[in-house]
Structures are given as structure tokens and as C-alpha cells.
Design an enzyme around this catalytic site. Structure first.
Site, mmCIF file in Angstrom:
data_model
loop_
_atom_site.group_PDB
_atom_site.id
_atom_site.type_symbol
_atom_site.label_atom_id
_atom_site.label_comp_id
_atom_site.label_asym_id
_atom_site.label_seq_id
_atom_site.Cartn_x
_atom_site.Cartn_y
_atom_site.Cartn_z
ATOM 1 C CB CYS A 199 -0.929 0.011 1.210
ATOM 2 S SG CYS A 199 -2.102 -1.371 1.238
ATOM 3 C CG HIS A 200 0.893 3.690 2.314
ATOM 4 N ND1 HIS A 200 -0.057 2.908 2.944
ATOM 5 C CD2 HIS A 200 0.225 4.758 1.794
ATOM 6 C CE1 HIS A 200 -1.243 3.488 2.833
ATOM 7 N NE2 HIS A 200 -1.099 4.602 2.129
ATOM 8 N N GLY A 201 4.535 0.928 0.746
ATOM 9 C CA GLY A 201 5.933 0.575 0.550
ATOM 10 C C GLY A 201 6.749 0.419 1.809
ATOM 11 N N PRO B 13 7.407 4.101 5.257
ATOM 12 C CG PRO B 13 5.191 4.442 4.580
ATOM 13 C CD PRO B 13 6.459 3.756 4.174
#
Length: 263
Positions: free
Chosen positions: A227-229, A242
């Protein structure tokens, strides 16, 4: 009286007198125009304004073409005696202490009843927010470790969340144990996150925004959140991306060599 045309019919007045402090005869006296006495004067006695009241018949006259009425207020009405209803005058055999004790007893009983009712309401309210029977049945989960081959990660459902149980290889164990803590965003050693080096147990919820990572993926061979790595290593520690924290390690015990109980 001025008699000019119909002017005398227009100049008329009515006077009413009410007596307050003395009794009257059966018939009201007829007041004539000529029989007039001066009104009572006002006397100032000891700083108080007192009225000088007449003791006999009195007469009132007013204006031309006057129609005069005299009305007497009733002064023979007896005021009810409420003394029998007053506590201090009530004839009773009970004492003041007895009455106080009864009042305290009623107040205490009401307080106890109110407290019990409040406790019952709070108890039922809290019970309504507790976990249901099906959720409590999933409070603990037992996993057979023999069903997880070495080098694989299996996902289970526990308390509505994904649970990752990973059977690590020897190379993975040595790699994760050799990572310096200074390279970690959320420093934790591998021994702090595992009870047995070959078994890693973590909750599969990304610490960034709650996504579910993919096992055996990412730059560090552990878990990867697409989703956000966010990249996690084989010890569930955040290494890139993150996410601020490592994957959560739940409470678990090894029931024996072949089974694991989580919860």
C-alpha cells in the site's frame, strides 16, 4: 350643583367606602348631603404613621349629583386555627429524637437503594460493551507447528486480525541476529522478539495505516506492505518505508514442542 342644560347630568361621581375594623349594624345608614364630618387625620406617633379611626357613624359626601354607597366588610369571619397541625404544638407521645431517627432511616434507605440501582445500570452498560461469545471463543488460538514447513509463513485469523507464524531457516536466524540496532528505526534485537529462534509470531497489521503486509517479500526477505511501501525483515522489524514501528508481537506460549497457543 350647576344647572345648565344637560351639564348637570354629566357631572356625577360615585363614592364607595369600605370599613375594615369594626362591626356594623344590620342596616346600612343613609348618608345625606348636609351631614358631613371631616375625614380622620393622620397622626405620627413614635415615628410610625397611625390612622385615627372614627368610633361612631360617619358620613361621606362627594361632588354634585352624587350617588353614594356605603359597603361594610365582614369582620366576624374567624381565621382557622392551624396550631394542631404544627409540629411543636402537636400532642404526641413520640419524641423529637424518634422523629429524627425515622427521617435518617428513610434517607439512608433511599440512598442505599439509589446506589444499588446506579451500580446495576453501570454493570449492565459495561456488560453490553464486552466481547460476545464468538469473540471470546477466538480469544486464544492453538496452532500445530508441524503443519508449518521450514522457510514458510502461515497466516491465521486471531481476534479478527491476521496472525503471521513463520518457521525460519538457520540462515534467516543468523542474518537477523547479526543486524546492528543502530540501523533500526525501532531498535529491538531478534532475541527480544522471539522465544525460540526458529519461530516468529507477529500480528500481520502494518504499523503505518493498518494494511496487511505480504509475507516472504520486500527488500529484506521478511514482509512487504504494497500500500505505502513499508519493508520488514524476517524478524518483523521495520527497515524501510513510512511505517514507524515494528510489527506487534502478541502474547503466546509453547504448550509443548509441537503446539503454540496465542492469547
Amino acid at each position: 350643583m350647576i344647572k345648565t342644560g344637560n351639564f348637570s347630568k354629566l357631572i356625577k361621581s360615585t363614592s364607595q367606602v369600605v370599613s375594615n375594623s369594626y362591626k356594623t349594624s344590620n342596616k346600612a345608614a343613609v348618608i345625606g348631603k348636609k351631614d358631613v364630618t371631616q375625614p380622620p387625620t393622620l397622626l405620627l406617633t413614635n415615628g410610625n404613621l397611625a390612622k385615627s379611626l372614627p368610633t361612631g357613624n360617619f358620613y361621606v359626601c362627594s361632588g354634585p349629583g352624587v350617588t353614594t354607597q356605603v359597603r361594610f366588610a365582614h369582620t366576624d369571619i374567624n381565621v382557622p386555627d392551624w396550631s394542631s397541625y404544627r409540629r411543636q404544638d402537636k400532642k404526641s407521645t413520640e419524641s423529637e429524637d424518634t422523629r429524627k431517627n425515622f427521617t435518617y432511616l428513610i434517607a439512608g434507605a433511599g440512598t442505599v437503594g439509589g446506589a444499588y440501582a446506579a451500580k446495576s445500570v453501570v454493570t449492565h452498560f459495561i456488560s453490553s460493551m464486552s466481547a460476545s461469545a464468538d469473540v471470546l471463543a477466538m480469544a486464544k488460538i492453538e496452532v500445530k507447528l508441524s503443519d508449518i514447513p521450514e522457510g514458510k509463513s502461515v497466516t491465521f485469523k486471531w481476534r479478527g486480525k491476521p496472525l503471521f507464524i513463520r518457521h525460519r531457516t538457520g540462515s534467516e536466524i543468523s542474518t537477523e541476529q547479526g543486524v546492528p540496532l543502530s540501523q533500526l528505526r525501532d531498535p529491538e534485537s531478534d532475541s527480544q522478539r522471539t522465544q525460540k529462534p526458529e519461530w516468529l509470531v507477529v500480528i500481520g497489521v502494518c504499523t503505518h495505516l493498518g494494511c496487511v503486509p505480504i509475507a516472504n517479500a520486500g527488500d529484506f526477505g521478511g514482509y512487504y506492505c504494497p500500500c505505502h511501501g513499508s519493508h520488514y525483515d524476517a524478524s518483523g522489524r521495520i527497515r524501510k518505508g513510512p511505517a514507524p514501528l515494528n510489527l506487534e508481537v502478541p502474547t503466546y506460549v509453547f504448550a509443548d514442542d509441537g503446539s503454540l497457543v496465542v492469547g
